[in-house]
Design an enzyme around this catalytic site. Structure first.
Site, PDB file in Angstrom:
ATOM      1  N   ALA A   1       0.832  -1.211   0.000  1.00 25.17           N
ATOM      2  CA  ALA A   1       0.000   0.000   0.000  1.00 25.17           C
ATOM      3  C   ALA A   1       0.865   1.258   0.000  1.00 25.17           C
ATOM      4  O   ALA A   1       0.360   2.367   0.104  1.00 25.17           O
ATOM      5  CB  ALA A   1      -0.933   0.003   1.214  1.00 25.17           C
TER       6      ALA A   1
ATOM      7  N   GLY B   1       5.367  -0.310  -3.903  1.00 25.25           N
ATOM      8  CA  GLY B   1       4.603  -1.552  -3.782  1.00 25.25           C
ATOM      9  C   GLY B   1       3.250  -1.467  -4.484  1.00 25.25           C
ATOM     10  O   GLY B   1       2.843  -2.405  -5.175  1.00 25.25           O
TER      11      GLY B   1
ATOM     12  N   ASP C   1       0.278  -5.157   4.595  1.00 29.96           N
ATOM     13  CA  ASP C   1       0.789  -3.815   4.886  1.00 29.96           C
ATOM     14  C   ASP C   1       0.289  -3.371   6.264  1.00 29.96           C
ATOM     15  O   ASP C   1      -0.873  -3.575   6.609  1.00 29.96           O
ATOM     16  CB  ASP C   1       0.326  -2.831   3.806  1.00 29.96           C
ATOM     17  CG  ASP C   1       1.154  -1.564   3.774  1.00 29.96           C
ATOM     18  OD1 ASP C   1       1.824  -1.315   2.763  1.00 29.96           O
ATOM     19  OD2 ASP C   1       1.132  -0.813   4.777  1.00 29.96           O
TER      20      ASP C   1
ATOM     21  N   ASP D   1       1.743  -6.495  10.401  1.00 29.99           N
ATOM     22  CA  ASP D   1       3.144  -6.082  10.563  1.00 29.99           C
ATOM     23  C   ASP D   1       4.078  -7.239  10.176  1.00 29.99           C
ATOM     24  O   ASP D   1       3.868  -8.373  10.644  1.00 29.99           O
ATOM     25  CB  ASP D   1       3.311  -5.715  12.053  1.00 29.99           C
ATOM     26  CG  ASP D   1       4.585  -4.969  12.326  1.00 29.99           C
ATOM     27  OD1 ASP D   1       5.623  -5.322  11.735  1.00 29.99           O
ATOM     28  OD2 ASP D   1       4.541  -4.034  13.146  1.00 29.99           O
TER      29      ASP D   1
ATOM     30  N   ASP E   1      20.080   1.748  -3.463  1.00 29.92           N
ATOM     31  CA  ASP E   1      21.483   2.114  -3.732  1.00 29.92           C
ATOM     32  C   ASP E   1      22.114   2.810  -2.527  1.00 29.92           C
ATOM     33  O   ASP E   1      23.331   2.936  -2.438  1.00 29.92           O
ATOM     34  CB  ASP E   1      21.590   3.009  -4.981  1.00 29.92           C
ATOM     35  CG  ASP E   1      20.848   4.338  -4.878  1.00 29.92           C
ATOM     36  OD1 ASP E   1      20.158   4.573  -3.870  1.00 29.92           O
ATOM     37  OD2 ASP E   1      20.955   5.147  -5.829  1.00 29.92           O
ATOM     38  N   GLU E   2      21.260   3.267  -1.578  1.00 26.06           N
ATOM     39  CA  GLU E   2      21.796   4.031  -0.444  1.00 26.06           C
ATOM     40  C   GLU E   2      22.670   3.177   0.465  1.00 26.06           C
ATOM     41  O   GLU E   2      23.448   3.706   1.261  1.00 26.06           O
ATOM     42  CB  GLU E   2      20.651   4.689   0.340  1.00 26.06           C
ATOM     43  CG  GLU E   2      19.862   5.619  -0.554  1.00 26.06           C
ATOM     44  CD  GLU E   2      18.935   6.586   0.162  1.00 26.06           C
ATOM     45  OE1 GLU E   2      19.181   6.895   1.326  1.00 26.06           O
ATOM     46  OE2 GLU E   2      17.965   7.019  -0.479  1.00 26.06           O
TER      47      GLU E   2
ATOM     48  N   TYR F   1      18.511   5.008   8.131  1.00 24.91           N
ATOM     49  CA  TYR F   1      17.703   4.295   7.128  1.00 24.91           C
ATOM     50  C   TYR F   1      18.570   3.327   6.331  1.00 24.91           C
ATOM     51  O   TYR F   1      18.286   2.127   6.273  1.00 24.91           O
ATOM     52  CB  TYR F   1      17.022   5.308   6.185  1.00 24.91           C
ATOM     53  CG  TYR F   1      16.524   4.694   4.886  1.00 24.91           C
ATOM     54  CD1 TYR F   1      15.541   3.707   4.880  1.00 24.91           C
ATOM     55  CD2 TYR F   1      17.052   5.096   3.647  1.00 24.91           C
ATOM     56  CE1 TYR F   1      15.094   3.133   3.690  1.00 24.91           C
ATOM     57  CE2 TYR F   1      16.612   4.525   2.457  1.00 24.91           C
ATOM     58  CZ  TYR F   1      15.635   3.545   2.485  1.00 24.91           C
ATOM     59  OH  TYR F   1      15.199   2.973   1.306  1.00 24.91           O
TER      60      TYR F   1
ATOM     61  N   GLY G   1      24.814  14.227   7.741  1.00 23.02           N
ATOM     62  CA  GLY G   1      25.272  13.003   7.058  1.00 23.02           C
ATOM     63  C   GLY G   1      24.774  12.892   5.626  1.00 23.02           C
ATOM     64  O   GLY G   1      24.738  11.792   5.055  1.00 23.02           O
TER      65      GLY G   1
HETATM   66  P1  NAD Z   1       6.829   3.816   1.236  1.00 24.27           P
HETATM   67  O1  NAD Z   1       7.308   4.454   2.503  1.00 24.27           O
HETATM   68  O2  NAD Z   1       6.003   4.594   0.291  1.00 24.27           O
HETATM   69  O3  NAD Z   1       6.011   2.484   1.578  1.00 24.27           O
HETATM   70  C1  NAD Z   1       6.379   1.584   2.573  1.00 24.27           C
HETATM   71  C2  NAD Z   1       5.167   0.712   2.879  1.00 24.27           C
HETATM   72  O4  NAD Z   1       5.553  -0.259   3.865  1.00 24.27           O
HETATM   73  C3  NAD Z   1       3.980   1.483   3.459  1.00 24.27           C
HETATM   74  O5  NAD Z   1       2.786   1.106   2.810  1.00 24.27           O
HETATM   75  C4  NAD Z   1       3.950   1.077   4.925  1.00 24.27           C
HETATM   76  O6  NAD Z   1       2.654   1.110   5.493  1.00 24.27           O
HETATM   77  C5  NAD Z   1       4.524  -0.320   4.845  1.00 24.27           C
HETATM   78  N1  NAD Z   1       5.131  -0.760   6.116  1.00 24.27           N
HETATM   79  C6  NAD Z   1       5.995  -0.061   6.904  1.00 24.27           C
HETATM   80  N2  NAD Z   1       6.325  -0.793   7.977  1.00 24.27           N
HETATM   81  C7  NAD Z   1       5.687  -1.984   7.868  1.00 24.27           C
HETATM   82  C8  NAD Z   1       5.650  -3.154   8.654  1.00 24.27           C
HETATM   83  N3  NAD Z   1       6.333  -3.241   9.805  1.00 24.27           N
HETATM   84  N4  NAD Z   1       4.898  -4.200   8.250  1.00 24.27           N
HETATM   85  C9  NAD Z   1       4.183  -4.102   7.089  1.00 24.27           C
HETATM   86  N5  NAD Z   1       4.161  -3.018   6.304  1.00 24.27           N
HETATM   87  C10 NAD Z   1       4.920  -1.974   6.689  1.00 24.27           C
HETATM   88  O7  NAD Z   1       8.143   3.256   0.555  1.00 24.27           O
HETATM   89  P2  NAD Z   1       8.530   3.088  -0.990  1.00 24.27           P
HETATM   90  O8  NAD Z   1       9.170   4.319  -1.460  1.00 24.27           O
HETATM   91  O9  NAD Z   1       7.385   2.513  -1.713  1.00 24.27           O
HETATM   92  O10 NAD Z   1       9.669   1.980  -0.859  1.00 24.27           O
HETATM   93  C11 NAD Z   1       9.367   0.589  -0.952  1.00 24.27           C
HETATM   94  C12 NAD Z   1      10.660  -0.202  -0.794  1.00 24.27           C
HETATM   95  O11 NAD Z   1      11.572   0.196  -1.819  1.00 24.27           O
HETATM   96  C13 NAD Z   1      11.375   0.031   0.526  1.00 24.27           C
HETATM   97  O12 NAD Z   1      11.894  -1.192   0.984  1.00 24.27           O
HETATM   98  C14 NAD Z   1      12.499   0.994   0.175  1.00 24.27           C
HETATM   99  O13 NAD Z   1      13.617   0.823   1.043  1.00 24.27           O
HETATM  100  C15 NAD Z   1      12.819   0.572  -1.243  1.00 24.27           C
HETATM  101  N6  NAD Z   1      13.385   1.631  -2.103  1.00 24.27           N
HETATM  102  C16 NAD Z   1      12.730   2.821  -2.258  1.00 24.27           C
HETATM  103  C17 NAD Z   1      13.262   3.788  -3.102  1.00 24.27           C
HETATM  104  C18 NAD Z   1      12.566   5.105  -3.331  1.00 24.27           C
HETATM  105  O14 NAD Z   1      13.141   5.987  -3.992  1.00 24.27           O
HETATM  106  N7  NAD Z   1      11.340   5.308  -2.889  1.00 24.27           N
HETATM  107  C19 NAD Z   1      14.481   3.556  -3.768  1.00 24.27           C
HETATM  108  C20 NAD Z   1      15.117   2.327  -3.579  1.00 24.27           C
HETATM  109  C21 NAD Z   1      14.558   1.365  -2.758  1.00 24.27           C
HETATM  110  P1  TYD Z   2      14.754  12.189  -0.608  1.00 23.63           P
HETATM  111  O1  TYD Z   2      13.578  12.247  -1.504  1.00 23.63           O
HETATM  112  O2  TYD Z   2      14.533  12.293   0.860  1.00 23.63           O
HETATM  113  O3  TYD Z   2      15.541  10.868  -0.983  1.00 23.63           O
HETATM  114  P2  TYD Z   2      16.978  10.314  -0.410  1.00 23.63           P
HETATM  115  O4  TYD Z   2      17.489  11.219   0.625  1.00 23.63           O
HETATM  116  O5  TYD Z   2      16.584   8.991   0.148  1.00 23.63           O
HETATM  117  O6  TYD Z   2      17.854  10.249  -1.604  1.00 23.63           O
HETATM  118  O7  TYD Z   2      15.772  13.355  -1.019  1.00 23.63           O
HETATM  119  C1  TYD Z   2      16.344  13.428  -2.309  1.00 23.63           C
HETATM  120  C2  TYD Z   2      17.354  14.559  -2.304  1.00 23.63           C
HETATM  121  O8  TYD Z   2      16.678  15.797  -2.092  1.00 23.63           O
HETATM  122  C3  TYD Z   2      18.382  14.468  -1.188  1.00 23.63           C
HETATM  123  O9  TYD Z   2      19.646  14.939  -1.656  1.00 23.63           O
HETATM  124  C4  TYD Z   2      17.869  15.398  -0.125  1.00 23.63           C
HETATM  125  C5  TYD Z   2      17.177  16.466  -0.936  1.00 23.63           C
HETATM  126  N1  TYD Z   2      16.025  17.122  -0.273  1.00 23.63           N
HETATM  127  C6  TYD Z   2      15.976  18.522  -0.178  1.00 23.63           C
HETATM  128  O10 TYD Z   2      16.885  19.245  -0.625  1.00 23.63           O
HETATM  129  N2  TYD Z   2      14.886  19.080   0.428  1.00 23.63           N
HETATM  130  C7  TYD Z   2      13.879  18.331   0.942  1.00 23.63           C
HETATM  131  O11 TYD Z   2      12.916  18.909   1.507  1.00 23.63           O
HETATM  132  C8  TYD Z   2      13.941  16.904   0.826  1.00 23.63           C
HETATM  133  C9  TYD Z   2      12.838  16.028   1.373  1.00 23.63           C
HETATM  134  C10 TYD Z   2      15.028  16.348   0.204  1.00 23.63           C
END
Ligand code: NAD
Ligand code: TYD
Length: 344
Positions: free
Chosen positions: A10, A14, A34, A60, A125-126, A148, A273
């Site tokens: 959700a 996902g 979720d 969870d 990638d982080e 994170y 950081g």
């Molecule tokens: P998001 O924060 O939008 O969604 C996370 C989902 O996980 C939410 O629906 C939340 O309710 C659910 N959740 C959190 N804790 C939970 C638990 N204990 N049990 C069950 N459900 C739980 O995140 P996203 O951006 O969709 O990221 C999804 C995955 O992709 C994550 O593992 C993240 O690390 C990875 N990822 C995200 C990005 C990005 O740019 N968004 C990039 C690389 C990897």
């Molecule tokens: P973010 O979307 O939080 O992704 P991540 O830190 O996981 O890469 O942030 C992307 C980039 O944007 C990051 O360099 C931090 C910067 N950023 C801002 O400058 N202002 C903001 O309000 C936010 C949320 C992020």
């Protein structure tokens, strides 16, 4: 019929992934598990929960009992569930360790117990940390810098250990920064789009020269699906679109595409950081037959349009508990920049 478990279905990526699977003709049953934290939203799945091909379980991934009910009979697990926002992990890291590390561990144990044929860990990638020049390959060591990324690294190491020690058929995807429809407005691109549409400041951290390699969410979903079907067990697959952009460049594009006033751009104190640059070598995923469909500009235009057309979706989120987080997160930092200490 294949039984597919999507944890965190959700959330942003996902829910896009579930919708992509449902558009395919193949016979399948999808369970979305979720917890519906602040980041989970049933509206992300509106129109898709037909109760036939897909069912929803609120719960969870750290709950052993719940997983004992859900996992028997599952063929493949995609673990998207996580706490995901770096800034929140700086304010409070405990929930990241609990969900990202312990939750993944609990899922791995159950996958082993119930002989799940494939476990796909969605990583980032982080975990590699920051890179000055060149690109990270799957062979590079992990050097996470935020609570994170450290928690996601812990999960990756557990997945590796379950493969090496117990022979669990697991694979890991490490994608770069995603953007697109249904991304929570706490993240950079949706925060800037929605603030621009509301005429609110666009808070740029530090000098705005940090670089991320941006991938449109649908491109990542197709890659994850490919790894689930054709990836080699025990392997890691980087997923990147080779679209490196500085934050300031993106902020200016958003101002242009939304027609907002450029005075909204506000430099504020830096994130502690703060990783300077992420860049991924995507040769391995390309060798499986994947390639991106979206350039950054094509994806950004589509994303801005989606946020323009779906105001209700993000206005509801921004008017809830997000308000408190936003003032805690940005209030002091914006005030500091106004005193001229950080503003450039
Ligand atoms: P998001 O924060 O939008 O969604 C996370 C989902 O996980 C939410 O629906 C939340 O309710 C659910 N959740 C959190 N804790 C939970 C638990 N204990 N049990 C069950 N459900 C739980 O995140 P996203 O951006 O969709 O990221 C999804 C995955 O992709 C994550 O593992 C993240 O690390 C990875 N990822 C995200 C990005 C990005 O740019 N968004 C990039 C690389 C990897
Ligand atoms: P973010 O979307 O939080 O992704 P991540 O830190 O996981 O890469 O942030 C992307 C980039 O944007 C990051 O360099 C931090 C910067 N950023 C801002 O400058 N202002 C903001 O309000 C936010 C949320 C992020």
């Amino acid at each position: 019929m294949r039984k597919i478990l999507v944890t965190g279905g959700a959330g942003f990526i996902g829910s896009n992934f579930v919708k992509m699977l449902l558009k395919r003709k193949s016979r399948k049953h999808i369970i979305v598990l979720d917890k519906l934290t602040y980041a989970g939203n049933m509206r992300n799945l509106d129109g898709f929960m037909d109760g036939k091909d897909v069912e929803f379980v609120k719960g969870d991934i750290t709950s052993s009992k719940l997983l004992d009910n859900v996992i028997p009979g599952v063929d493949i697990i995609y673990n998207f569930a996580a706490e995901t926002h770096v800034d929140r992990s700086i304010l409070e890291g405990g929930s990241f360790v609990k969900t990202d590390v312990m939750g993944t561990y609990t899922l791995l144990q159950k996958a082993l117990k119930y002989k799940v044929a494939r476990f796909v860990q969605i990583s980032t990638d982080e975990v590699y940390g920051s890179i000055k020049k060149g690109k990270f390959s799957e062979k590079d060591p992990i050097e996470p810098n935020s609570p994170y990324s450290a928690s996601k690294s812990g999960a990756d190491l557990l997945v590796r250990a379950f493969y090496k020690t117990h022979g669990l058929p697991a694979v890991i995807t490490r994608s770069s920064n995603n953007y697109g429809p249904f991304q929570h407005p706490e993240k950079f691109i949706p925060l800037f789009i929605t603030n621009a549409l509301e005429g609110k400041p666009l808070p740029i951290y530090g000098d705005g020269r940090n670089v991320r390699d941006w991938i449109y969410v649908e491109d990542n979903c197709r890659a994850i699906d490919l790894v689930g079907r054709r990836g080699k067990v025990g392997q890691i697959y980087n997923i990147g679109a080779n679209e490196e952009k500085e934050n300031l460049y993106i902020a200016k594009k958003i101002i242009k595409f939304t027609g907002a006033n450029k005075d909204l751009l506000t430099f504020i104190s830096d994130r502690p950081g703060h990783d300077r640059r992420y860049a991924l070598c995507a040769r391995k995923i390309k060798s499986l037959g994947w390639k991106k469909e979206y350039t950054f500009s094509k994806g950004l235009v589509k994303t801005v349009k989606w946020y323009q057309e779906n105001r209700e979706w993000w206005q509801e989120i921004k008017s809830g508990s997000f308000k408190k987080y936003y003032s805690k997160m940005y209030g002091r930092r914006i005030a500091v920049s106004r005193e001229g200490k950080v503003r450039k």
